[in-house]
Design a protein around this motif. Structure first.
Motif, mmCIF file in Angstrom:
data_model
loop_
_atom_site.group_PDB
_atom_site.id
_atom_site.type_symbol
_atom_site.label_atom_id
_atom_site.label_comp_id
_atom_site.label_asym_id
_atom_site.label_seq_id
_atom_site.Cartn_x
_atom_site.Cartn_y
_atom_site.Cartn_z
ATOM 1 N N THR A 88 1.133 -1.568 0.141
ATOM 2 C CA THR A 88 -0.336 -0.257 -0.314
ATOM 3 C C THR A 88 0.781 1.224 0.334
ATOM 4 O O THR A 88 1.716 1.236 0.662
ATOM 5 C CB THR A 88 -0.916 0.056 1.293
ATOM 6 O OG1 THR A 88 -2.017 -1.154 0.997
ATOM 7 C CG2 THR A 88 -1.581 1.404 1.212
ATOM 8 N N THR A 89 0.810 2.377 -0.993
ATOM 9 C CA THR A 89 1.527 3.158 -1.424
ATOM 10 C C THR A 89 0.920 4.691 0.160
ATOM 11 O O THR A 89 0.068 4.351 1.039
ATOM 12 C CB THR A 89 1.250 4.401 -3.007
ATOM 13 O OG1 THR A 89 0.154 4.463 -2.307
ATOM 14 C CG2 THR A 89 1.462 3.609 -3.006
ATOM 15 N N LEU A 90 1.888 5.431 0.526
ATOM 16 C CA LEU A 90 1.519 5.987 1.445
ATOM 17 C C LEU A 90 0.456 7.275 0.112
ATOM 18 O O LEU A 90 -0.191 7.277 -0.738
ATOM 19 C CB LEU A 90 2.527 7.191 1.538
ATOM 20 C CG LEU A 90 3.153 5.997 2.300
ATOM 21 C CD1 LEU A 90 4.561 6.719 2.291
ATOM 22 C CD2 LEU A 90 3.345 5.484 3.891
ATOM 23 N N ALA A 91 -0.597 8.185 1.905
ATOM 24 C CA ALA A 91 -0.935 9.367 1.575
ATOM 25 C C ALA A 91 -0.390 10.032 0.219
ATOM 26 O O ALA A 91 -1.457 10.882 -0.801
ATOM 27 C CB ALA A 91 -1.973 10.408 2.617
ATOM 28 N N ARG A 92 0.283 10.189 0.333
ATOM 29 C CA ARG A 92 0.908 11.329 -1.568
ATOM 30 C C ARG A 92 1.162 10.585 -2.611
ATOM 31 O O ARG A 92 1.381 10.933 -3.398
ATOM 32 C CB ARG A 92 2.475 11.310 -0.923
ATOM 33 C CG ARG A 92 2.592 12.436 0.760
ATOM 34 C CD ARG A 92 3.761 13.017 1.246
ATOM 35 N NE ARG A 92 4.280 14.148 -0.060
ATOM 36 C CZ ARG A 92 5.718 14.739 -0.165
ATOM 37 N NH1 ARG A 92 6.326 14.029 0.808
ATOM 38 N NH2 ARG A 92 5.487 15.539 -0.912
ATOM 39 N N SER A 93 0.643 9.854 -2.822
ATOM 40 C CA SER A 93 0.194 9.219 -3.760
ATOM 41 C C SER A 93 -1.426 9.229 -4.433
ATOM 42 O O SER A 93 -2.203 9.309 -3.785
ATOM 43 C CB SER A 93 0.345 7.219 -3.644
ATOM 44 O OG SER A 93 -0.399 6.965 -2.980
ATOM 45 N N TRP A 94 -1.231 8.906 -5.615
ATOM 46 C CA TRP A 94 -2.653 8.751 -6.604
ATOM 47 C C TRP A 94 -2.809 8.800 -7.653
ATOM 48 O O TRP A 94 -1.771 7.943 -8.325
ATOM 49 C CB TRP A 94 -3.173 10.208 -6.709
ATOM 50 C CG TRP A 94 -2.712 11.660 -7.804
ATOM 51 C CD1 TRP A 94 -3.161 11.407 -9.079
ATOM 52 C CD2 TRP A 94 -1.059 12.251 -7.281
ATOM 53 N NE1 TRP A 94 -2.026 12.331 -9.730
ATOM 54 C CE2 TRP A 94 -1.011 12.660 -9.077
ATOM 55 C CE3 TRP A 94 -0.396 12.649 -6.289
ATOM 56 C CZ2 TRP A 94 0.200 13.039 -8.602
ATOM 57 C CZ3 TRP A 94 0.386 13.213 -6.039
ATOM 58 C CH2 TRP A 94 0.445 14.282 -7.441
ATOM 59 N N THR A 95 -3.824 7.958 -8.120
ATOM 60 C CA THR A 95 -3.376 7.599 -9.992
ATOM 61 C C THR A 95 -3.872 8.803 -10.680
ATOM 62 O O THR A 95 -4.958 9.531 -10.571
ATOM 63 C CB THR A 95 -4.862 6.645 -9.470
ATOM 64 O OG1 THR A 95 -6.345 7.067 -9.453
ATOM 65 C CG2 THR A 95 -4.790 5.442 -8.841
ATOM 66 N N GLU A 96 -2.830 8.778 -11.063
ATOM 67 C CA GLU A 96 -3.074 9.830 -12.574
ATOM 68 C C GLU A 96 -3.849 9.444 -13.904
ATOM 69 O O GLU A 96 -2.697 8.570 -14.566
ATOM 70 C CB GLU A 96 -1.427 10.091 -13.006
ATOM 71 C CG GLU A 96 -1.284 11.204 -14.062
ATOM 72 C CD GLU A 96 -2.216 12.776 -13.459
ATOM 73 O OE1 GLU A 96 -3.476 13.217 -14.447
ATOM 74 O OE2 GLU A 96 -2.167 13.571 -12.411
ATOM 75 N N ILE A 97 -4.499 10.203 -14.465
ATOM 76 C CA ILE A 97 -5.503 9.226 -15.283
ATOM 77 C C ILE A 97 -4.739 10.624 -16.486
ATOM 78 O O ILE A 97 -4.610 9.389 -17.959
ATOM 79 C CB ILE A 97 -6.717 10.068 -15.509
ATOM 80 C CG1 ILE A 97 -7.774 8.975 -14.312
ATOM 81 C CG2 ILE A 97 -7.653 9.470 -16.791
ATOM 82 C CD1 ILE A 97 -8.375 9.102 -14.156
ATOM 83 N N GLY A 98 -4.341 11.228 -16.229
ATOM 84 C CA GLY A 98 -3.469 12.307 -18.073
ATOM 85 C C GLY A 98 -2.114 12.149 -18.059
ATOM 86 O O GLY A 98 -1.778 10.797 -17.345
ATOM 87 N N GLU A 99 -1.833 13.085 -19.202
ATOM 88 C CA GLU A 99 -0.390 12.635 -19.401
ATOM 89 C C GLU A 99 0.239 12.927 -18.152
ATOM 90 O O GLU A 99 0.590 13.786 -17.338
ATOM 91 C CB GLU A 99 -0.652 13.441 -20.530
ATOM 92 C CG GLU A 99 -1.260 13.394 -21.411
ATOM 93 C CD GLU A 99 -0.926 12.125 -23.128
ATOM 94 O OE1 GLU A 99 0.391 11.831 -22.481
ATOM 95 O OE2 GLU A 99 -1.859 11.632 -23.162
ATOM 96 N N LEU A 100 1.365 11.708 -18.400
ATOM 97 C CA LEU A 100 2.603 11.690 -17.636
ATOM 98 C C LEU A 100 3.701 12.968 -17.906
ATOM 99 O O LEU A 100 4.984 12.773 -17.847
ATOM 100 C CB LEU A 100 2.725 10.432 -17.019
ATOM 101 C CG LEU A 100 2.063 9.534 -16.648
ATOM 102 C CD1 LEU A 100 2.338 8.151 -16.548
ATOM 103 C CD2 LEU A 100 1.878 9.686 -14.577
#
Length: 171
Positions: A88-100
């Motif tokens: 499990t990642t930490l809270a400072r992560s997210w799933t990025e749907i846009g361009e990287l």
């Protein structure tokens, strides 16, 4: 039998029936983790796992593990499998749907999901017969690159990979 499924953010839809049977739903996008900057990792698509729940696989894990370009997942508790989020990642992560590319940031109000995110789950199924059959073991990880030659030497990746194989083989 037992299974180690190393998925990726852009996985083939042909594996969806397997995900459904296991009770796994992959989230859209790629995990982006700002935690990496604290460890000197410049690439935002490297998900960092810094702690682990108590489990046979992680009993000797004392260092972080690094997952380049990982997929996050949800677990359906009603699938019939016993499940445990292991990575499990930490809270400072997210799933990025846009361009990287360029400035990457979490966009609330979209399908992006804020962390903590599960990127690895252990599933077990106990035989109904209760005889000498061993439990069925499955490990699903939203990244296969962490075990490649390029990343195997990073942090605790090799130790985690070895423990996965030992656990899956009932060793």
């Amino acid at each position: 039998g037992n299974l180690l499924w190393l998925a990726e953010p852009k996985r083939p839809e042909t594996l969806q029936p397997l995900a459904d049977q296991l009770g796994i739903s992959f989230l859209p996008g790629t995990v982006v983790d700002a935690t990496g900057q604290m460890f000197g990792v410049e690439e935002p698509t490297f998900a960092i796992v810094t702690g682990y729940p108590r489990h046979e696989i992680t009993r000797e894990m004392s260092t972080v593990s690094v997952f380049p370009e990982a997929a996050a997942m949800d677990i359906n508790e009603d699938s019939g499998w016993d499940s445990l989020p292991l990575l499990t990642t930490l809270a400072r992560s997210w799933t990025e749907i846009g361009e990287l590319q360029g400035e990457i940031r979490f966009d609330p109000g979209t399908d992006e999901r804020a962390g903590p995110l599960d990127i690895g789950v252990v599933l077990t199924l106990t035989p109904e017969s209760g005889e000498d059959e061993k439990e069925q073991r499955v490990m699903v990880i939203g990244d296969g690159d962490f075990l490649s030659n390029t990343y195997l030497g990073n942090a605790g990746n090799m130790a985690l990979g070895l423990q996965l194989v030992h656990w899956l083989s009932h060793d």
